[in-house]
Design an enzyme around this catalytic site. Structure first.
Site, PDB file in Angstrom:
ATOM      1  N   ASN A  91      -2.716   3.140  10.446  1.00  0.00           N
ATOM      2  CA  ASN A  91      -3.773   3.542   9.515  1.00  0.00           C
ATOM      3  C   ASN A  91      -4.458   2.269   9.038  1.00  0.00           C
ATOM      4  O   ASN A  91      -3.939   1.566   8.171  1.00  0.00           O
ATOM      5  CB  ASN A  91      -3.157   4.300   8.329  1.00  0.00           C
ATOM      6  CG  ASN A  91      -4.186   4.618   7.252  1.00  0.00           C
ATOM      7  OD1 ASN A  91      -5.388   4.492   7.489  1.00  0.00           O
ATOM      8  ND2 ASN A  91      -3.713   5.027   6.081  1.00  0.00           N
ATOM      9  N   LYS A 111      -6.996   1.995   7.321  1.00  0.00           N
ATOM     10  CA  LYS A 111      -7.682   2.215   6.032  1.00  0.00           C
ATOM     11  C   LYS A 111      -9.112   1.665   6.121  1.00  0.00           C
ATOM     12  O   LYS A 111      -9.722   1.731   7.184  1.00  0.00           O
ATOM     13  CB  LYS A 111      -6.885   1.589   4.884  1.00  0.00           C
ATOM     14  CG  LYS A 111      -5.411   1.994   4.910  1.00  0.00           C
ATOM     15  CD  LYS A 111      -4.715   1.677   3.625  1.00  0.00           C
ATOM     16  CE  LYS A 111      -3.218   1.890   3.797  1.00  0.00           C
ATOM     17  NZ  LYS A 111      -2.519   1.975   2.532  1.00  0.00           N
ATOM     18  N   HIS A 165      -3.896  11.834   2.874  1.00  0.00           N
ATOM     19  CA  HIS A 165      -3.258  10.558   2.513  1.00  0.00           C
ATOM     20  C   HIS A 165      -3.235  10.433   0.988  1.00  0.00           C
ATOM     21  O   HIS A 165      -4.159  10.893   0.311  1.00  0.00           O
ATOM     22  CB  HIS A 165      -4.042   9.400   3.137  1.00  0.00           C
ATOM     23  CG  HIS A 165      -3.335   8.093   3.016  1.00  0.00           C
ATOM     24  ND1 HIS A 165      -3.365   7.342   1.868  1.00  0.00           N
ATOM     25  CD2 HIS A 165      -2.548   7.412   3.885  1.00  0.00           C
ATOM     26  CE1 HIS A 165      -2.634   6.254   2.048  1.00  0.00           C
ATOM     27  NE2 HIS A 165      -2.129   6.268   3.257  1.00  0.00           N
ATOM     28  N   GLU A 217      -3.930   8.102  -0.916  1.00  0.00           N
ATOM     29  CA  GLU A 217      -5.116   7.455  -1.503  1.00  0.00           C
ATOM     30  C   GLU A 217      -6.251   8.461  -1.660  1.00  0.00           C
ATOM     31  O   GLU A 217      -7.005   8.420  -2.627  1.00  0.00           O
ATOM     32  CB  GLU A 217      -5.530   6.250  -0.644  1.00  0.00           C
ATOM     33  CG  GLU A 217      -4.551   5.090  -0.819  1.00  0.00           C
ATOM     34  CD  GLU A 217      -4.402   4.189   0.382  1.00  0.00           C
ATOM     35  OE1 GLU A 217      -5.269   4.193   1.272  1.00  0.00           O
ATOM     36  OE2 GLU A 217      -3.380   3.461   0.429  1.00  0.00           O
ATOM     37  N   GLU A 246       5.180  10.136   3.224  1.00  0.00           N
ATOM     38  CA  GLU A 246       4.853   8.822   2.677  1.00  0.00           C
ATOM     39  C   GLU A 246       5.109   8.821   1.172  1.00  0.00           C
ATOM     40  O   GLU A 246       4.237   9.262   0.393  1.00  0.00           O
ATOM     41  CB  GLU A 246       3.382   8.491   2.936  1.00  0.00           C
ATOM     42  CG  GLU A 246       2.999   8.464   4.396  1.00  0.00           C
ATOM     43  CD  GLU A 246       1.786   7.579   4.634  1.00  0.00           C
ATOM     44  OE1 GLU A 246       1.908   6.620   5.405  1.00  0.00           O
ATOM     45  OE2 GLU A 246       0.732   7.816   4.020  1.00  0.00           O
ATOM     46  N   GLY A 268       2.045   0.409   0.602  1.00  0.00           N
ATOM     47  CA  GLY A 268       1.377  -0.854   0.277  1.00  0.00           C
ATOM     48  C   GLY A 268       2.088  -1.680  -0.773  1.00  0.00           C
ATOM     49  O   GLY A 268       1.514  -2.631  -1.318  1.00  0.00           O
ATOM     50  N   SER A 316       5.327   0.962   3.758  1.00  0.00           N
ATOM     51  CA  SER A 316       5.845  -0.393   3.966  1.00  0.00           C
ATOM     52  C   SER A 316       6.806  -0.487   5.153  1.00  0.00           C
ATOM     53  O   SER A 316       7.758  -1.253   5.116  1.00  0.00           O
ATOM     54  CB  SER A 316       6.488  -0.925   2.683  1.00  0.00           C
ATOM     55  OG  SER A 316       5.521  -0.987   1.642  1.00  0.00           O
TER      56      SER A 316
HETATM   57  C1  PEP Z   1      -0.272   4.029   4.621  1.00  0.00           C
HETATM   58  O1  PEP Z   1      -1.236   3.716   3.926  1.00  0.00           O
HETATM   59  O2  PEP Z   1      -0.300   5.084   5.264  1.00  0.00           O
HETATM   60  C2  PEP Z   1       0.873   3.129   4.646  1.00  0.00           C
HETATM   61  C3  PEP Z   1       2.011   3.582   5.070  1.00  0.00           C
HETATM   62  O3  PEP Z   1       0.643   1.860   4.188  1.00  0.00           O
HETATM   63  P1  PEP Z   1       1.686   0.633   4.220  1.00  0.00           P
HETATM   64  O4  PEP Z   1       2.357   0.651   5.570  1.00  0.00           O
HETATM   65  O5  PEP Z   1       0.852  -0.574   4.020  1.00  0.00           O
HETATM   66  O6  PEP Z   1       2.666   0.872   3.129  1.00  0.00           O
END
Ligand code: PEP
Length: 248
Positions: free
Chosen positions: A9, A11, A94, A96, A166, A172, A211
């Site tokens: 992703n 983003k 997601h 966000e 997630e 993040g 992460s």
């Molecule tokens: C994401 O935004 O879907 C995600 C998993 O981000 P990160 O791997 O940076 O935590």
């Protein structure tokens, strides 16, 4: 046996130079990668990434859609447009988008249905906040998110959906769910599907996101109900993304 899927992703991170370098870096290190790979890129780069990945093992995804197929929706992008660039996948729900753009469970369910109706595979994201987890509400929150879609689409279509669990507190932040925490919730999500359609429960890939990095990917992906990863930060660098892909 479910195939391991690793989806990046990106983003809102890209430039033409960056996208070109990242995709060619990934393509040059693909030997030995058995996982299915999906690059979920910002809309303006779909065309470039389509050209660069033609005939390769990399599939393309978008990060959002509008539920309408065309019309007076200034600034929006439809599933048909996404498909026009060779993309087969779209991230929906997601955290966000849920938190910054007020996407409720109902809106997310409508988008999942629109993706399915147009032939795109939704990468449907669920996950609890830190306060949800601390209050012992992880399963209730995730169940509500899953049920919003399931009530709208039925369970059978989960055979064509990828779920991404997630935990919001892990996205993040550099804080990853432990394999035990992740596996527990993945198993719970699969048990929700089992109540309605055992076939779908066995087939539906459930990816972990939050992460994930080359150092923790193998342990997470080796858990019984974790079928790969949705990767944010570590998908922006070819070597780290490839090392996650190779963990599967
Ligand atoms: C994401 O935004 O879907 C995600 C998993 O981000 P990160 O791997 O940076 O935590």
């Amino acid at each position: 046996m479910r195939q391991v899927i690793v989806a990046g992703n990106w983003k809102m991170n890209a430039s033409k130079d960056m996208a070109g370098g990242l995709i060619s870096g990934i393509l040059s290190g693909m030997s030995g990668v058995k996982s299915k790979i999906i690059a979920c890129v910002p809309f303006p780069y779909l065309s470039q990434v389509e050209e660069l990945t033609k005939g390769s093992q990399i599939s393309i995804g978008a990060q959002n859609l509008n539920v309408n197929s065309s019309g007076a929706f200034t600034g929006e992008v439809s599933a048909e447009m996404i498909k026009d660039f060779g993309a087969g996948y779209v991230i929906i729900g997601h955290s966000e988008r849920r938190s910054l753009y007020n996407e409720t469970n109902d809106i997310v369910a409508e988008k999942v249905e629109a993706a399915l109706n147009s032939g795109l595979t939704p990468i449907f994201c669920v996950g609890e906040t830190l306060s949800d987890r601390e209050a012992g509400n992880t399963e209730a929150v995730v169940e509500k998110q899953v049920m919003a879609v399931l009530d709208r689409t039925g369970a059978e279509v989960f055979k064509k959906i990828i779920i991404a669990y997630e935990p919001v507190w892990a996205i993040g932040t550099g804080v990853t769910a432990t394999p035990e925490q992740a596996q527990e919730t993945h198993r719970y999500i699969r048990s929700i599907l089992s109540r309605y359609d055992e076939g779908a429960a066995q087939i539906t890939p459930i990816l972990y996101g939050g992460s994930m990095n080359p150092g923790n990917a193998k342990e997470l992906i080796s858990c019984a109900d974790i079928d790969g990863g949705l990767i944010g930060g570590a998908s922006l660098e070819a070597e780290s993304f490839l090392n996650i892909c190779k963990a599967g």
